[in-house]
Design a protein around this motif. Structure first.
Motif, PDB file in Angstrom:
ATOM      1  N   ARG A  11      62.406   3.669  25.517  1.00 16.09           N
ATOM      2  CA  ARG A  11      63.020   2.760  26.485  1.00 16.09           C
ATOM      3  C   ARG A  11      62.111   2.620  27.698  1.00 16.09           C
ATOM      4  O   ARG A  11      61.104   3.326  27.826  1.00 16.09           O
ATOM      5  N   ALA A  12      62.481   1.723  28.604  1.00 16.27           N
ATOM      6  CA  ALA A  12      61.741   1.560  29.855  1.00 16.27           C
ATOM      7  C   ALA A  12      61.898   2.812  30.719  1.00 16.27           C
ATOM      8  O   ALA A  12      62.949   3.453  30.716  1.00 16.27           O
ATOM      9  N   MET A  13      60.845   3.143  31.449  1.00 13.49           N
ATOM     10  CA  MET A  13      60.883   4.269  32.375  1.00 13.49           C
ATOM     11  C   MET A  13      61.754   3.913  33.573  1.00 13.49           C
ATOM     12  O   MET A  13      61.706   2.794  34.075  1.00 13.49           O
ATOM     13  N   ASN A  14      62.542   4.884  34.022  1.00  7.86           N
ATOM     14  CA  ASN A  14      63.395   4.726  35.203  1.00  7.86           C
ATOM     15  C   ASN A  14      62.994   5.738  36.274  1.00  7.86           C
ATOM     16  O   ASN A  14      62.447   6.806  35.955  1.00  7.86           O
ATOM     17  N   ALA A  15      63.322   5.437  37.510  1.00  7.48           N
ATOM     18  CA  ALA A  15      63.007   6.354  38.611  1.00  7.48           C
ATOM     19  C   ALA A  15      63.624   7.731  38.391  1.00  7.48           C
ATOM     20  O   ALA A  15      63.038   8.746  38.758  1.00  7.48           O
ATOM     21  N   ALA A  16      64.783   7.782  37.753  1.00  9.34           N
ATOM     22  CA  ALA A  16      65.467   9.060  37.523  1.00  9.34           C
ATOM     23  C   ALA A  16      64.745   9.955  36.515  1.00  9.34           C
ATOM     24  O   ALA A  16      65.105  11.126  36.367  1.00  9.34           O
ATOM     25  N   ASP A  17      63.712   9.442  35.852  1.00 12.14           N
ATOM     26  CA  ASP A  17      62.981  10.222  34.842  1.00 12.14           C
ATOM     27  C   ASP A  17      61.965  11.178  35.449  1.00 12.14           C
ATOM     28  O   ASP A  17      61.322  11.937  34.723  1.00 12.14           O
ATOM     29  N   TRP A  18      61.799  11.167  36.749  1.00 13.07           N
ATOM     30  CA  TRP A  18      60.682  11.872  37.369  1.00 13.07           C
ATOM     31  C   TRP A  18      60.668  13.372  37.088  1.00 13.07           C
ATOM     32  O   TRP A  18      59.604  13.960  36.919  1.00 13.07           O
ATOM     33  N   ARG A  19      61.821  14.021  37.005  1.00  8.90           N
ATOM     34  CA  ARG A  19      61.830  15.480  36.784  1.00  8.90           C
ATOM     35  C   ARG A  19      61.262  15.839  35.409  1.00  8.90           C
ATOM     36  O   ARG A  19      60.440  16.751  35.287  1.00  8.90           O
ATOM     37  N   ASP A  20      61.712  15.122  34.381  1.00  7.82           N
ATOM     38  CA  ASP A  20      61.184  15.380  33.036  1.00  7.82           C
ATOM     39  C   ASP A  20      59.698  15.047  32.973  1.00  7.82           C
ATOM     40  O   ASP A  20      58.920  15.768  32.341  1.00  7.82           O
ATOM     41  N   LEU A  21      59.289  13.965  33.627  1.00  5.18           N
ATOM     42  CA  LEU A  21      57.876  13.582  33.617  1.00  5.18           C
ATOM     43  C   LEU A  21      57.029  14.593  34.384  1.00  5.18           C
ATOM     44  O   LEU A  21      55.906  14.905  33.976  1.00  5.18           O
ATOM     45  N   HIS A  22      57.566  15.152  35.456  1.00  4.50           N
ATOM     46  CA  HIS A  22      56.848  16.202  36.183  1.00  4.50           C
ATOM     47  C   HIS A  22      56.587  17.390  35.265  1.00  4.50           C
ATOM     48  O   HIS A  22      55.486  17.947  35.229  1.00  4.50           O
ATOM     49  N   GLU A  23      57.601  17.769  34.498  1.00  3.86           N
ATOM     50  CA  GLU A  23      57.437  18.894  33.569  1.00  3.86           C
ATOM     51  C   GLU A  23      56.348  18.604  32.538  1.00  3.86           C
ATOM     52  O   GLU A  23      55.528  19.468  32.222  1.00  3.86           O
ATOM     53  N   ILE A  24      56.330  17.381  32.022  1.00  7.34           N
ATOM     54  CA  ILE A  24      55.319  17.004  31.022  1.00  7.34           C
ATOM     55  C   ILE A  24      53.936  16.969  31.657  1.00  7.34           C
ATOM     56  O   ILE A  24      52.989  17.590  31.168  1.00  7.34           O
ATOM     57  N   TRP A  25      53.801  16.221  32.724  1.00  4.21           N
ATOM     58  CA  TRP A  25      52.478  15.958  33.303  1.00  4.21           C
ATOM     59  C   TRP A  25      51.820  17.160  33.958  1.00  4.21           C
ATOM     60  O   TRP A  25      50.617  17.170  34.154  1.00  4.21           O
ATOM     61  N   THR A  26      52.594  18.176  34.312  1.00  6.29           N
ATOM     62  CA  THR A  26      51.983  19.362  34.914  1.00  6.29           C
ATOM     63  C   THR A  26      51.791  20.503  33.918  1.00  6.29           C
ATOM     64  O   THR A  26      51.253  21.546  34.283  1.00  6.29           O
ATOM     65  N   ASP A  27      52.194  20.304  32.697  1.00  2.00           N
ATOM     66  CA  ASP A  27      51.974  21.328  31.670  1.00  2.00           C
ATOM     67  C   ASP A  27      50.469  21.412  31.388  1.00  2.00           C
ATOM     68  O   ASP A  27      49.836  20.391  31.111  1.00  2.00           O
ATOM     69  N   PRO A  28      49.868  22.599  31.456  1.00  2.00           N
ATOM     70  CA  PRO A  28      48.424  22.720  31.237  1.00  2.00           C
ATOM     71  C   PRO A  28      47.954  22.173  29.887  1.00  2.00           C
ATOM     72  O   PRO A  28      46.848  21.648  29.780  1.00  2.00           O
ATOM     73  N   ARG A  29      48.802  22.254  28.864  1.00  2.00           N
ATOM     74  CA  ARG A  29      48.414  21.730  27.547  1.00  2.00           C
ATOM     75  C   ARG A  29      48.346  20.211  27.565  1.00  2.00           C
ATOM     76  O   ARG A  29      47.522  19.611  26.877  1.00  2.00           O
ATOM     77  N   VAL A  30      49.189  19.569  28.355  1.00  2.00           N
ATOM     78  CA  VAL A  30      49.141  18.114  28.498  1.00  2.00           C
ATOM     79  C   VAL A  30      47.954  17.732  29.376  1.00  2.00           C
ATOM     80  O   VAL A  30      47.207  16.808  29.058  1.00  2.00           O
ATOM     81  N   CYS A  31      47.771  18.449  30.474  1.00  2.00           N
ATOM     82  CA  CYS A  31      46.632  18.165  31.370  1.00  2.00           C
ATOM     83  C   CYS A  31      45.308  18.240  30.609  1.00  2.00           C
ATOM     84  O   CYS A  31      44.402  17.455  30.871  1.00  2.00           O
ATOM     85  N   TRP A  32      45.200  19.156  29.663  1.00  2.00           N
ATOM     86  CA  TRP A  32      43.978  19.315  28.877  1.00  2.00           C
ATOM     87  C   TRP A  32      43.591  18.011  28.181  1.00  2.00           C
ATOM     88  O   TRP A  32      42.413  17.692  28.061  1.00  2.00           O
ATOM     89  N   GLY A  33      44.566  17.245  27.721  1.00  3.32           N
ATOM     90  CA  GLY A  33      44.275  16.044  26.942  1.00  3.32           C
ATOM     91  C   GLY A  33      44.398  14.740  27.707  1.00  3.32           C
ATOM     92  O   GLY A  33      44.227  13.674  27.130  1.00  3.32           O
ATOM     93  N   THR A  34      44.711  14.808  28.997  1.00  2.01           N
ATOM     94  CA  THR A  34      44.879  13.586  29.794  1.00  2.01           C
ATOM     95  C   THR A  34      44.036  13.701  31.068  1.00  2.01           C
ATOM     96  O   THR A  34      43.362  14.703  31.288  1.00  2.01           O
TER      97      THR A  34
END
Length: 168
Positions: A11-34
């Motif tokens: 679905r489209a991203m919403n402003a309320a998604d920020w907490r879940d996205l913070h968890e994803i984007w700050t995970d070291p395993r995700v940072c490794w590939g992005t």
């Protein structure tokens, strides 16, 4: 998490998604590939979500009501390149190999082909990220070249492939 396929809703991203996205984007395993960096504050991520770049469509993937992945499709500013967009994908490591990345790329490709009339969708991926390269190839992306020492990761410079999907 098991590696069975998840029931993914894009679905489209919403402003309320920020907490879940913070968890994803700050995970070291995700940072490794992005190109994300670890230690982004919650405020930084929230502001990114609340203030999207122009000409960008942002999608998220949900499993059981939780945002577990994100993708974006951004068109350039030049009138001569309105047929081109760049994309990127990030998936929570607990949901790797469960169809989340495929659902996001399928949505991006469908949007590009069927709604935005894009001829070219391009991305960059680290040359040592074999799972991501395989995912992109599955959707028709091909390697067009290599950017040497493109990004700095874990104390060293790493190369990226430029990949694109061109629709004739």
């Amino acid at each position: 998490m098991s590696e069975e396929k998840a029931d993914v809703r894009v679905r489209a991203m919403n402003a309320a998604d920020w907490r879940d996205l913070h968890e994803i984007w700050t995970d070291p395993r995700v940072c490794w590939g992005t190109l994300q960096t670890p230690f982004q504050s919650e405020d930084e991520v929230r502001k990114k979500i609340e203030n999207p770049p122009e000409r960008m469509v942002r999608l998220v993937a949900e499993v059981d009501g939780r945002v577990v992945g994100a993708s974006g499709l951004q068109r350039g500013r030049s009138p001569r390149m309105q047929h081109v967009a760049g994309c990127g994908v990030s998936v929570h490591p607990d949901y790797w190999n469960r169809g989340v990345g495929s659902a996001l790329i399928a949505a991006v490709v469908g949007l590009a082909d069927n709604w935005l009339n894009l001829k070219r969708v391009e991305l960059e991926v680290y040359i040592d990220n074999a799972p991501a390269i395989h995912l992109y190839e599955k959707f028709g992306f091909v390697i067009e070249g290599t950017k040497r020492k493109y990004a700095f990761r874990e104390g060293e410079y790493v190369d990226t492939y430029v990949m694109a999907r061109v629709r004739d």
